[in-house]
Design a protein around this motif. Structure first.
Motif, PDB file in Angstrom:
ATOM      1  N   ILE A  32      48.958   0.402 -30.389  1.00  0.00           N
ATOM      2  CA  ILE A  32      47.821  -0.224 -31.313  1.00  0.00           C
ATOM      3  C   ILE A  32      47.059   0.899 -32.199  1.00  0.00           C
ATOM      4  N   LEU A  33      46.531   0.603 -33.409  1.00  0.00           N
ATOM      5  CA  LEU A  33      45.817   1.536 -34.125  1.00  0.00           C
ATOM      6  C   LEU A  33      44.463   0.671 -34.558  1.00  0.00           C
ATOM      7  N   PRO A  34      43.593   1.255 -34.788  1.00  0.00           N
ATOM      8  CA  PRO A  34      42.376   0.699 -35.416  1.00  0.00           C
ATOM      9  C   PRO A  34      42.854   0.654 -37.210  1.00  0.00           C
ATOM     10  N   VAL A  35      42.162  -0.358 -37.554  1.00  0.00           N
ATOM     11  CA  VAL A  35      42.452  -0.702 -39.271  1.00  0.00           C
ATOM     12  C   VAL A  35      41.142  -0.933 -39.770  1.00  0.00           C
ATOM     13  N   VAL A  36      41.000  -0.778 -41.150  1.00  0.00           N
ATOM     14  CA  VAL A  36      39.845  -1.149 -41.827  1.00  0.00           C
ATOM     15  C   VAL A  36      40.103  -2.515 -42.657  1.00  0.00           C
ATOM     16  N   VAL A  37      39.044  -3.181 -43.054  1.00  0.00           N
ATOM     17  CA  VAL A  37      39.211  -4.782 -43.588  1.00  0.00           C
ATOM     18  C   VAL A  37      39.798  -4.306 -45.180  1.00  0.00           C
TER      19      VAL A  37
END
Length: 239
Positions: A32-37
């Protein structure tokens, strides 16, 4: 190998270059990886976007699923990205923003010195011969600054969903090698509750520009099965 991260210093790193061949290899085992809106729409067209909850802080984070189990990244093959869009969080490694220990609340540019991309022989120099920042470094700093600002707006987005009690735990079921597998520990937007919001609440979400990201997240859940297909192909290839 543990990461060795140090503040970027002109004197210390004057000769450092960044070799961007196999630039994504460091993420080979990240499922998993963080994502931005701001990238929900593009990422959601290929991969599922879900939310995870930090049990210590009760804070929700938006992440993109790259695999179906810990350590499995189905989007990287020999360091090459298998999709069309690469998540922004991967763009700038081995450069990153870190807390400045000497100035509370401030950030500084840091370098992952332990990365195999860091060397003194080949690649993009971080500094010019006169000691000024190279165009490569300036571009990366601008990119990191933009990602940080977008991360802040994403935290606000996540908090809005949590405050409105729109996030619910969900177990996803997919078929792997003909057998069902359940994926738990994730949260999604409760579409039923979303549709039952008052006109005033919906109008507020629309005015704040949050609805496209919400719909992109919901649509992206259809991509879970595509990850399952990638997993099945990976198993077949290894057999």
């Amino acid at each position: 190998m543990s990461l060795q991260i140090a503040p970027l210093q002109k004197e210390k790193h004057a000769q450092i270059k960044i070799n961007t061949v196999n630039a994504l290899a460091f993420a080979q085992e990240q499922h998993i990886l963080p994502v931005v809106v701001q990238e929900f729409v593009r990422i959601g067209a290929e991969l599922p976007i879900v939310f995870i909850k930090d049990p210590a802080t009760e804070r929700f984070d938006a992440v993109v699923m790259l695999g179906l189990k810990t350590g499995e990244n189905l989007m990287l093959t020999e360091g090459r990205w298998q999709g069309f869009y690469v998540p922004k969080v991967l763009w700038n490694h081995p450069l990153t923003l870190a807390d400045d220990p000497s100035k509370e609340g401030q950030l500084l540019v840091a370098l992952v010195e332990s990365s195999p991309m860091v060397n003194t022989e080949t690649g993009h120099p971080l500094f010019n011969e006169d000691g000024s920042e190279s165009d490569f470094l300036k571009s990366r700093v601008d990119s990191m600054r933009e990602f940080f600002m977008q991360s802040q707006s994403t935290k606000a987005f996540n908090k809005t969903l949590a405050d409105m009690e729109l996030l619910i735990p969900q177990t996803l079921t997919i078929r792997l090698e003909g057998e069902p597998r359940e994926i738990s520990g994730i949260y999604i937007v409760d579409e039923k509750k979303l549709n039952s919001l008052s006109d005033e609440q919906l109008l507020d979400l629309i005015k704040r520009g949050l609805m496209p990201a919400i719909y992109a997240h919901l649509m992206s859940l259809q991509q879970v099965q595509r990850l399952g297909e990638r997993a099945n192909k990976a198993v077949a290839a290894a057999a």
